[in-house]
Design a protein around this motif. Structure first.
Motif, PDB file in Angstrom:
ATOM      1  N   ALA A 145      68.963  11.519  53.974  1.00 27.11           N
ATOM      2  CA  ALA A 145      69.814  10.980  55.045  1.00 27.11           C
ATOM      3  C   ALA A 145      69.096  11.048  56.391  1.00 27.11           C
ATOM      4  O   ALA A 145      69.194  10.121  57.213  1.00 27.11           O
ATOM      5  CB  ALA A 145      71.130  11.759  55.101  1.00 27.11           C
ATOM      6  N   LEU A 146      68.367  12.155  56.609  1.00 26.63           N
ATOM      7  CA  LEU A 146      67.615  12.292  57.866  1.00 26.63           C
ATOM      8  C   LEU A 146      66.562  11.196  57.987  1.00 26.63           C
ATOM      9  O   LEU A 146      66.381  10.620  59.062  1.00 26.63           O
ATOM     10  CB  LEU A 146      66.959  13.670  57.908  1.00 26.63           C
ATOM     11  N   GLY A 147      65.896  10.882  56.878  1.00 20.34           N
ATOM     12  CA  GLY A 147      64.882   9.826  56.912  1.00 20.34           C
ATOM     13  C   GLY A 147      65.480   8.472  57.267  1.00 20.34           C
ATOM     14  O   GLY A 147      64.904   7.691  58.040  1.00 20.34           O
ATOM     15  N   ARG A 148      66.662   8.177  56.661  1.00 20.34           N
ATOM     16  CA  ARG A 148      67.307   6.896  56.966  1.00 20.34           C
ATOM     17  C   ARG A 148      67.702   6.803  58.441  1.00 20.34           C
ATOM     18  O   ARG A 148      67.550   5.760  59.080  1.00 20.34           O
ATOM     19  CB  ARG A 148      68.532   6.726  56.062  1.00 20.34           C
ATOM     20  N   VAL A 149      68.196   7.890  58.987  1.00 16.03           N
ATOM     21  CA  VAL A 149      68.605   7.892  60.407  1.00 16.03           C
ATOM     22  C   VAL A 149      67.390   7.702  61.308  1.00 16.03           C
ATOM     23  O   VAL A 149      67.438   6.935  62.282  1.00 16.03           O
ATOM     24  CB  VAL A 149      69.336   9.206  60.745  1.00 16.03           C
TER      25      VAL A 149
END
Length: 676
Positions: A145-149
Motif C-alpha cells: 500500500a505504501l508503494g502505491r501511495v
C-alpha cells in the motif's frame, strides 16, 4: 527608419546625427529652448504612478486572450496536483506510523483492546492517539500500500511539472510577442514624432528608453507573470486544504498574512522612489556616455577628459546610490518574509504536536499541514520578493509609455493633394515661425523661388537660414502663413511625397555602417550599378574610391572614420546626385572639402542644379556668386535680395559682408557680424 530619413532620400539629414547638428536647427546654438537638454521626454522627478501604469502594461496582454486562458487552465491543474501531493504523502506517513505502532502491539488483540489497555496503564494521550489510528496489532508496515501511495504522489508531481513546463512555454511566447509589438509601436511612434521632440531629447536618454527599459519590461513580465499566477493559485489551493485538515491550524497560519502585507507595503513604498530614480539616472548616464564618445575628438582637443570623467563619476555615483537603495530596500522584503514564515512554522509545529498528542489529528495530517504551511508562506514570500521586479518593470513601462504618449506631428491629410505639373516653384507667403514662443525668429517673410533658379541664402549665424529649408521640408510647422510647391500648400501633401521631391546635402555628413556603394545607393535603392558609378564619377567620388583596396566594396563605419571628412562629403553629394530630386537643398555642402575639390564640386553641382530649383546656404560667398537670387537675412528677415552684382552695387549688408571676407580684416568695430 525615421520619417526624416525616408522623406529625403537624396541625402540623410544631419539632424539625425544627434547633438552635433542641433545648432543647425535651433538659433544661436540653443538646444531645446529655455529648458536645454531637459526637455520633453525626460522623466519627471516624481513618485511612480504604479497602479495605472501596471494596469496599462497588463492590458497589452489582452490580444493574447486564448493563450492566457490556456496558461491559466494549465496553472490551475498543475497547482491543483501539486497541492494534493502533501495530503497523499501524509497518508503515506500514516501508513508508516501505523505499521510501526501496530508492530509494537501484542498480536492477537484488537485495536479496542489495545486502547483499553493503554488507558488502564494511565497512558491516556497514547490511547487517544491510538483510537484515531487504523492500526492492526501485531501487523507492521504495509509496503504494498505504501508503494502505491508513493507512486501516486510521484505521478502527481511529474504531471504537475510537465503542465508547468507547458505553461511556461506558452507564457514565454505571449511575453515575447507582447514585447515585440511594444518595440514595433515605439519604432512607429518615433517616426511620427516631430523634430522638436528630438531637439529637446538627449539621444542617449531616448536610446535607453527604447532599449534598456523595454528589455527590463521583457524580463519583468517573463520572471513575474508565471510565478505570480502560480503563487496566487497555490495560496488559494493550499488555504483550502489547510482549512479542510484543521481550521484551528489554518487560523494560526493566517496570522502571518496581514503581517506580511503590512511589512511588504511599508518596504515597497520606500523603494518606489528609488527605482524611478535608478532608471532616470540610467538614461541620463547613457546620454552622457553617448555624447562624450560621439565627441571624443573634441574632448581630447580641448583637454576636457578630466571634466568628462568627473561628470561621469558624479552621475555614476548617483546611479549607484539609487540602484543600491532600490535593491537594498526591496531586498529587505525576502528576509522579513522568511522571518514571519519561520515564526508561523514554529507556531504550527507546536499547536500541531499538541493536537497529535491529544489525538485530535493524525501525524500524517500534521506533516501534510506543515508542508502546506511552507507552501503557503513560500508563494507569499515569492510575491513579496517580486515586488522589486514589478516596481522596476513598471517604472520602465512608465518611461516607455511617456514616449508613446508624446504629442505627435500633425497627421498627413486624409485626401492628400498632388503636384500635377511639377516645376519646382517654391513660394513663402507671409511666413512666421519661432522655436520658442517667447522669441520670434521669422516674421512675415515672403519670397518666391522660380523653377530652375538657384536661391542663395546668406547671413550671420542665427539669422534663420537653415530654418527656412527646414520649414520647406516640414521638419517644423509654421506659426502663420504658408509655403507652396508649384502652387500646392505643402501641408496638403503627404510628407513622404513632399520629401521625396527634395534632396539635401548638409555640412554635417551622415553615413551608416556599410559599403561605399550602399551609402551612395541610399539616395535611390533601385538604382543600377551603372547609375551608381555615373553618380560617383560626376561627383568625383570615383577618383578616390579607385585608390582603395576594396573599391566600392570598402566598408565604412557609422562615423566614416576610415575616409576623410571631405571624402564623406563627396559620398553624400553623390547620394543626392543619384536621387535626382526636383528640389535641391545645399547647406554648406562644400565646406569640408579642399579648394581644388570645391571647384570641381561646384561644376558637378551646377549640373545637378540644372532644371531644378535649388536653395544654397553658404558662408563662403565665393560659392554663390552665380546664384539667380541671393537673400541676405538678419534676425529672421530678408533685408536684401538680388543678384551678386546688384547687391554689391547697393552697398548694403551684403556688400559689407563681402568686404569683410575678401577685402579687409575683421575688426571689432565691424557693424556686421561675420558668420562662423
Amino acid at each position: 527608419m525615421s520619417e526624416r530619413e525616408r522623406g529625403s532620400q537624396a541625402a540623410i539629414p544631419a539632424q539625425q546625427s544627434g547633438s552635433e547638428s542641433a545648432p543647425k536647427r535651433l538659433p544661436g546654438g540653443q538646444r531645446g529652448g529655455p529648458h536645454g537638454g531637459m526637455g520633453m521626454g525626460m522623466p519627471a522627478e516624481r513618485s511612480l504612478n504604479f497602479l495605472p501604469s501596471a494596469r496599462r502594461l497588463m492590458g497589452r496582454l489582452r490580444p493574447h486572450r486564448l493563450h492566457l486562458t490556456a496558461i491559466i487552465a494549465l496553472a490551475v491543474v498543475s497547482v491543483g496536483l501539486t497541492v494534493i501531493g502533501p495530503k497523499v504523502l501524509g497518508y503515506a506517513t500514516d501508513l508508516i506510523f501505523t505499521g510501526v505502532i501496530g508492530q509494537q502491539l501484542p498480536a492477537g488483540t484488537t485495536a479496542e483492546q489495545a486502547v483499553a489497555a493503554a488507558r488502564a496503564a494511565g497512558n491516556h494521550n497514547f490511547a487517544d492517539m491510538l483510537a484515531r489510528m487504523d492500526v492492526v496489532p501485531g501487523v507492521g508496515i504495509d509496503f504494498a500500500a505504501l508503494g502505491r501511495v508513493l507512486l501516486l504522489a510521484l505521478g502527481l508531481y511529474v504531471v504537475a511539472s510537465l503542465l508547468l513546463w507547458w505553461q511556461g512555454w506558452l507564457l514565454n511566447g505571449v511575453v515575447q510577442r507582447t514585447v515585440f509589438q511594444l518595440r514595433a509601436e515605439v519604432e512607429e511612434k518615433l517616426n511620427r514624432l516631430p523634430l522638436p521632440y528630438f531637439d529637446r531629447q538627449p539621444r542617449g536618454e531616448l536610446l535607453s528608453r527604447v532599449t534598456n527599459d523595454i528589455d527590463n519590461i521583457s524580463q519583468t513580465l517573463q520572471q513575474t507573470l508565471s510565478q505570480l499566477l502560480t503563487a496566487l493559485l497555490t495560496v488559494v489551493g493550499v488555504l483550502g486544504m489547510m482549512f479542510w485538515i484543521s481550521p484551528l491550524l489554518a487560523l494560526v497560519a493566517l496570522v502571518a498574512v496581514p503581517l506580511s502585507v503590512v511589512v511588504t507595503g511599508q518596504i515597497a513604498k520606500r523603494s518606489q522612489r528609488k527605482f524611478i530614480a535608478q532608471w532616470t539616472h540610467t538614461g541620463e548616464l547613457n546620454g552622457q556616455i553617448e555624447e562624450a564618445f560621439t565627441g571624443h575628438e573634441l574632448v581630447k582637443v580641448f583637454g576636457r577628459q578630466r571634466e568628462v570623467e568627473a561628470a561621469f563619476r558624479a552621475k555614476n555615483d548617483e546611479l549607484f546610490a539609487a540602484s543600491f537603495g532600490a535593491q537594498f530596500i526591496s531586498g529587505i522584503i525576502m528576509p522579513a518574509m522568511f522571518f514571519i514564515g519561520n515564526v508561523s512554522y514554529v507556531a504550527i509545529a507546536v499547536v500541531g504536536g499538541l493536537q497529535v498528542a491529544s489525538g485530535s489529528m493524525s501525524l500524517g495530517d500534521v506533516q501534510a499541514f506543515i508542508q502546506y504551511s511552507r507552501q503557503f508562506t513560500q508563494p507569499l514570500t515569492q510575491v513579496a520578493s517580486m515586488a522589486n521586479l514589478l516596481q522596476s518593470g513598471v517604472a520602465s513601462a512608465e518611461r516607455v509609455f511617456a514616449v508613446l504618449d508624446a504629442e505627435e506631428q500633425q497627421p498627413d491629410p486624409a485626401v492628400p493633394a498632388r503636384v500635377s505639373d511639377p516645376h519646382g516653384r517654391v513660394e513663402f507667403e507671409h511666413v512666421s515661425f519661432r522655436y520658442d514662443p517667447d522669441k520670434p525668429l521669422i516674421t512675415d517673410l515672403s519670397l518666391v523661388a522660380e523653377p530652375g533658379h538657384t536661391v542663395a541664402i546668406v547671413g550671420p549665424t542665427g539669422a534663420g537660414k537653415t530654418t527656412l529649408v527646414n520649414l520647406i521640408m516640414r521638419f517644423y510647422e509654421l506659426d502663420a502663413g504658408r509655403i507652396t510647391l508649384d502652387g500646392v500648400d505643402i501641408t496638403a501633401l503627404r510628407r513622404d511625397d513632399l520629401r521625396g521631391r527634395i534632396g539635401m546635402v548638409l555640412q554635417d555628413t551622415w553615413l551608416f555602417g556599410g559599403t561605399i556603394r550602399d551609402n551612395i545607393a541610399y539616395g535611390r535603392p533601385d538604382a543600377t550599378e551603372e547609375e551608381i558609378l555615373a553618380a560617383a564619377q560626376a561627383t568625383f567620388v570615383d577618383r578616390f574610391v579607385r585608390s582603395l583596396p576594396d573599391g566600392y566594396d570598402t566598408v565604412i563605419d557609422e562615423e566614416g572614420s576610415n575616409v576623410s571628412t571631405g571624402e564623406r562629403q563627396l559620398i553624400t553629394i553623390a547620394r543626392a546626385f543619384l536621387a535626382e530630386p526636383s528640389l535641391l537643398i545645399l547647406d554648406e555642402a562644400t565646406s569640408s572639402v579642399d579648394t581644388r575639390t570645391e571647384v570641381l564640386l561646384q561644376r558637378a553641382m551646377a549640373a545637378l542644379r540644372s532644371e531644378r530649383t535649388s536653395f544654397v546656404i553658404a558662408h563662403r560667398l565665393s560659392t554663390i556668386r552665380d546664384a539667380d537670387l541671393i537673400l541676405m537675412m538678419e534676425d529672421g528677415r530678408i533685408v536684401e535680395q538680388g543678384t551678386h552684382t546688384e547687391l554689391l552695387a547697393a552697398g548694403g549688408a551684403y556688400h559689407r559682408l563681402y568686404q569683410s571676407q575678401f577685402q579687409q580684416p575683421v575688426s571689432g568695430d565691424d557693424p556686421v557680424a561675420v558668420p562662423a
